[in-house]
Design a protein around this motif. Structure first.
Motif, PDB file in Angstrom:
ATOM      1  N   LEU B 135       0.823  -1.209   0.000  1.00 20.06           N
ATOM      2  CA  LEU B 135       0.000   0.000   0.000  1.00 20.06           C
ATOM      3  C   LEU B 135       0.859   1.261   0.000  1.00 20.06           C
ATOM      4  CD1 LEU B 135      -2.858  -1.029   2.450  1.00 20.06           C
ATOM      5  CD2 LEU B 135      -2.873  -1.036  -0.024  1.00 20.06           C
ATOM      6  N   GLN B 138       1.682   2.082  -3.368  1.00 22.22           N
ATOM      7  CA  GLN B 138       0.562   2.710  -4.079  1.00 22.22           C
ATOM      8  C   GLN B 138       0.485   4.210  -3.773  1.00 22.22           C
ATOM      9  OE1 GLN B 138      -2.941   0.319  -3.364  1.00 22.22           O
ATOM     10  NE2 GLN B 138      -2.279  -1.134  -4.926  1.00 22.22           N
ATOM     11  N   ILE B 178      -5.266  11.502   3.206  1.00 22.24           N
ATOM     12  CA  ILE B 178      -6.224  10.397   3.259  1.00 22.24           C
ATOM     13  C   ILE B 178      -5.506   9.081   3.058  1.00 22.24           C
ATOM     14  CG2 ILE B 178      -8.327   9.406   2.318  1.00 22.24           C
ATOM     15  CD1 ILE B 178      -9.191  12.070   1.471  1.00 22.24           C
ATOM     16  N   GLY B 179      -4.589   9.063   2.107  1.00 20.37           N
ATOM     17  CA  GLY B 179      -3.869   7.822   1.828  1.00 20.37           C
ATOM     18  C   GLY B 179      -3.146   7.307   3.054  1.00 20.37           C
ATOM     19  N   LEU B 182      -5.499   6.193   5.846  1.00 23.62           N
ATOM     20  CA  LEU B 182      -6.091   4.874   5.616  1.00 23.62           C
ATOM     21  C   LEU B 182      -5.055   3.767   5.764  1.00 23.62           C
ATOM     22  CD1 LEU B 182      -8.509   5.696   2.687  1.00 23.62           C
ATOM     23  CD2 LEU B 182      -9.132   4.838   4.924  1.00 23.62           C
ATOM     24  N   VAL B 183      -3.836   4.022   5.304  1.00 27.92           N
ATOM     25  CA  VAL B 183      -2.783   3.012   5.495  1.00 27.92           C
ATOM     26  C   VAL B 183      -2.616   2.739   6.981  1.00 27.92           C
ATOM     27  CG1 VAL B 183      -0.311   2.593   5.325  1.00 27.92           C
ATOM     28  CG2 VAL B 183      -1.547   3.467   3.360  1.00 27.92           C
ATOM     29  N   ALA B 185      -4.802   3.143   9.314  1.00 25.40           N
ATOM     30  CA  ALA B 185      -5.950   2.377   9.810  1.00 25.40           C
ATOM     31  C   ALA B 185      -5.854   0.914   9.406  1.00 25.40           C
ATOM     32  CB  ALA B 185      -7.240   2.989   9.265  1.00 25.40           C
ATOM     33  N   LEU B 186      -5.312   0.683   8.224  1.00 24.75           N
ATOM     34  CA  LEU B 186      -5.236  -0.681   7.733  1.00 24.75           C
ATOM     35  C   LEU B 186      -4.146  -1.498   8.422  1.00 24.75           C
ATOM     36  CD1 LEU B 186      -5.717  -0.096   3.921  1.00 24.75           C
ATOM     37  CD2 LEU B 186      -7.117  -1.577   5.327  1.00 24.75           C
ATOM     38  N   GLU B 189      -5.179  -4.115  10.858  1.00 21.66           N
ATOM     39  CA  GLU B 189      -5.787  -5.322  10.301  1.00 21.66           C
ATOM     40  C   GLU B 189      -4.822  -6.078   9.403  1.00 21.66           C
ATOM     41  OE1 GLU B 189      -8.872  -6.633  10.604  1.00 21.66           O
ATOM     42  OE2 GLU B 189      -9.415  -5.171  12.130  1.00 21.66           O
ATOM     43  N   SER B 197      -5.055  -8.715   0.261  1.00 18.84           N
ATOM     44  CA  SER B 197      -6.284  -8.932   1.019  1.00 18.84           C
ATOM     45  C   SER B 197      -7.471  -8.193   0.404  1.00 18.84           C
ATOM     46  CB  SER B 197      -6.110  -8.484   2.466  1.00 18.84           C
ATOM     47  OG  SER B 197      -5.880  -7.099   2.498  1.00 18.84           O
ATOM     48  N   LEU B 198      -7.185  -7.134  -0.372  1.00 17.82           N
ATOM     49  CA  LEU B 198      -8.280  -6.377  -0.986  1.00 17.82           C
ATOM     50  C   LEU B 198      -9.016  -7.203  -2.024  1.00 17.82           C
ATOM     51  CD1 LEU B 198      -6.788  -2.810  -1.512  1.00 17.82           C
ATOM     52  CD2 LEU B 198      -7.833  -3.787   0.498  1.00 17.82           C
ATOM     53  N   ARG B 200     -10.358  -9.941  -1.775  1.00 19.41           N
ATOM     54  CA  ARG B 200     -11.558 -10.639  -1.303  1.00 19.41           C
ATOM     55  C   ARG B 200     -12.813  -9.789  -1.515  1.00 19.41           C
ATOM     56  NH1 ARG B 200      -9.153  -9.941   3.984  1.00 19.41           N
ATOM     57  NH2 ARG B 200     -10.119  -8.218   5.067  1.00 19.41           N
ATOM     58  N   LEU B 201     -12.617  -8.487  -1.792  1.00 16.83           N
ATOM     59  CA  LEU B 201     -13.767  -7.634  -2.059  1.00 16.83           C
ATOM     60  C   LEU B 201     -14.261  -7.779  -3.486  1.00 16.83           C
ATOM     61  CD1 LEU B 201     -12.629  -4.359  -0.300  1.00 16.83           C
ATOM     62  CD2 LEU B 201     -14.542  -5.770   0.364  1.00 16.83           C
TER      63      LEU B 201
END
Lengths: 463, 203
Positions: B135, B138, B178-179, B182-183, B185-186, B189, B197-198, B200-201
């Motif tokens: 990530l 990215q 934001i990037g 969110l990283v 926050a991720l 998990e 893991s993304l 699976r969406l």
């Protein structure tokens, strides 16, 4: 100056609401201030063109309904009502920011401001998509952020190239990105980078509109966001992106690049309808099904614009408006069902017809999305077919019709499965107790509008 | 060594290398070169200059510091896990280099200075997004992409209204804050910061 007031009004209304401390007072103030913000675009009659006014109306109407729905939906467990910065306040400030950003998109007079508005929607909605804090919602927000950032980056690249073309045509730098100034040219042959610029802009805006193959973010973001935000994302944000494509189309025609642009639109449109229709058949979640339906309907609008002509434009406009209200109603109804049953899995939602008003709203919304009469999408899809016949685009028309049949079959199968039969999952409470009448009213209003739009072609109001 | 060669090598490093530290260095080189090329065009008016300075302070100072902090706290993030093997990444670099050479031959783009370099940077940003699972990679890819777009704006139409400079600054804000939020926050998990893991969406 008046336009600036209209744009910032929703955000200011959301911030002002926070000054009201008692919870009940704050809820009333929120609805009154949101209603005031929603009526502000009426002050722009005669000041902006009819296309901007139409989209400002859609943005304001559905954003207001989403605010009302959220106020009713989330009145129970959002905690400390007397504090200024509650989680609920943050939600509504983000919603106000989103609303203002979308108004900026549709009321801008040049591609620079329009792009800024679209970028601002990403800022607000990335947080709203991940608002629940669940790992899956955060991951959906991440995917949304990455793919949409790439899209808006490409759109900006196209806008920059368009600016180059404008300057070479002798436009004043202050108006180099204004579509009204560029559209005054009627070039028979494209200026060299014009086709490239408008094609890159189309790819960028199409990413935000969720057109295949740039659609990967949409089903995740639209299905993981809270229901009213899903309604705004599917009903309004996609419409704003399609509005940007319409403005780009005008410029492409003026610069002699219209043929390339229409061919690209046909390609994106057909791919979106078929891929989304096929994927809708295998969905096991209601909100995800609705999200793929958004991809399909964005594809129908792209197809209508690709067919071109006055009929194509009218079909696209009626479809955008009808879809905005029908999809909002569907997501509102899905939110009501989710709050009552705790699930949106299709296998757990049997027998909803007998469970109260939400299940019936959902059936109505699914019928509207399937293009059944008396809803607007029935009229607009007939007009799209007419535009395709007029343009002699038989292959695109045939492929589009095939995709529509797939999508209709998926919606019909889901509707039959969830509305009929006995309950598989025991609902935690009767629908009548959940949630407040505000949310139910918002869903009813959206569905009524989705039907009323069908009357527009007979009013003589179309240009 | 010309700036074009420097950017070519840095872009290749972004795609080929797997060390986060070296990829960040390559990113900084690209952003610094873009800043050097773009700076003269922004000196004419205060507003574009202000946005330009804000954007490049964020890109050259804030973003590398934030990435460094993530790497320091997460040992797993020291290596960027590529999604494709080295030979394919080398082929990608060669294709991008070739594409950049062709850009000035596109009708209407030949007279634009550094058009090939801007296109190469944009393509490198996109390639980093595609070739890496991490990530953080990215985030770097998006920052490189926005640098390329900023450079394209300056070289294609230096007289454009301030909206484009504003857009560049805003793009950086979106990506950086934001990037990275969110990283962060991720991480709880997904400590490896792996986008696998993304998947699976999907569906």
């Amino acid at each position: 100056m008046m336009t600036a007031f209209v744009v910032v009004a929703p955000l200011v209304a959301a911030l002002l609401t926070m000054l009201f401390r008692p919870l009940d007072m704050r809820r009333i103030a929120r609805i009154i201030l949101a209603a005031a913000a929603a009526t502000m675009p009426l002050t722009l009659v005669g000041r902006v063109d009819w296309l901007s006014l139409l989209f400002a109306g859609i943005v304001s109407a559905i954003s207001f309904l989403a605010t009302v729905f959220s106020t009713g939906m989330y009145s129970v467990d959002w905690g400390r009502g007397r504090a200024m910065w509650t989680r609920k306040s943050v939600y509504f400030v983000l919603l106000g920011t989103f609303w203002s950003a979308m108004l900026l998109v549709v009321l801008a007079t040049n591609f620079g401001l329009l792009w800024f508005g679209i970028a601002a929607t990403t800022l607000a909605t990335a947080f709203l998509v991940g608002f629940s804090g669940d790992a899956s919602a955060l991951e959906a927000a991440w995917k949304y952020l990455v793919l949409c950032s790439v899209g808006i980056g490409l759109a900006l690249l196209g806008i920059v190239l368009l600016g180059r073309v404008s300057l070479e045509l002798g436009l004043d730098p202050a108006h180099a990105l204004a579509w009204s100034a560029i559209a005054q040219h009627h070039l028979a042959r494209a200026v060299p980078p014009a086709a490239l610029a408008t094609a890159i802009m189309l790819i960028g805006f199409a990413t935000k509109a969720g057109l295949v193959p740039m659609h990967a973010w949409l089903p995740d973001a639209h299905s993981k966001a809270p229901a009213p935000i899903s309604a705004l994302l599917s009903g309004v944000l996609v419409s704003c992106s399609l509005y940007a494509i319409m403005r780009t189309s005008t410029v492409a025609e003026a610069l002699g690049a219209g043929e390339v642009f229409r061919q690209l639109l046909l390609g994106f449109g057909v791919a979106s309808i078929i891929v989304a229709g096929a994927l809708m058949l295998v969905q096991r979640d209601l909100k995800r099904l609705l999200a793929y339906s958004t991809v399909e309907h964005a594809g129908i609008v792209a197809l209508a614009l690709g067919f071109g002509g006055k009929l194509g434009l009218i079909a696209a406009l009626i479809h955008v408006v009808g879809h905005a209200f029908a999809k909002s109603a569907a997501f509102f109804a899905a939110g009501l069902v989710q709050s009552a049953s705790g699930s949106t899995a299709l296998s757990e939602l049997n027998g909803l017809w007998n469970r109260g008003v939400s299940g019936r709203f959902l059936l109505g919304a699914l019928a509207a999305l399937g293009g059944l009469p008396p809803f607007a999408l029935f009229v607009s899809e007939l007009l799209v077919v007419g535009a395709g016949i007029a343009a002699h685009q038989w292959i695109a028309l045939g492929l589009g019709a095939f995709g529509l049949i797939l999508a209709f079959a998926a919606l019909a199968r889901a509707a039959i499965a969830i509305e009929s039969g006995p309950l598989v999952r025991e609902l935690p409470a009767p629908f009548a107790e959940l949630p407040s009448g505000l949310s139910v009213g918002a869903a009813a209003a959206a569905l009524a509008c989705a039907a009323a739009i069908a009357l527009v072609p007979w009013t003589g109001a179309l240009p | 060594m010309t700036i074009e060669v420097l950017v070519l090598l840095a872009g290749a490093g972004l795609i080929i290398d797997t060390s986060t530290a070296r990829v960040v260095v390559a990113y900084v080189i690209i952003v610094a070169v873009v800043a050097l090329v773009a700076a003269p065009a922004t000196l004419n008016a205060p507003l574009p200059l202000a946005f330009f300075l804000a954007a490049f302070l964020l890109k050259l100072v804030a973003a590398p510091i934030a990435i460094w902090e993530f790497v320091r706290r997460n040992a797993a993030a020291r290596t960027l896990r590529p999604a494709v093997d080295l030979p394919l990444r080398l082929i990608v670099v060669l294709v991008l280099g070739g594409a950049a050479q062709l850009v000035p031959r596109v009708p209407g783009l030949g007279m634009i200075p550094h058009a090939g370099m801007a296109a190469y940077i944009v393509l490198c940003g996109l390639a980093v997004l595609v070739t890496h699972r991490n990530l953080l990679a990215q985030v770097i890819g998006l920052l490189v992409l926005s640098s390329g777009v900023t450079l394209a704006g300056v070289v294609c139409a230096p007289q454009l209204p301030e909206a484009v400079e504003l857009g560049a600054a805003f793009d950086v804000l979106v990506v950086t804050f934001i990037g990275l939020a969110l990283v962060r926050a991720l991480i709880t998990e997904n400590p490896l910061l792996d986008t696998e893991s993304l998947r699976r969406l999907r569906g």
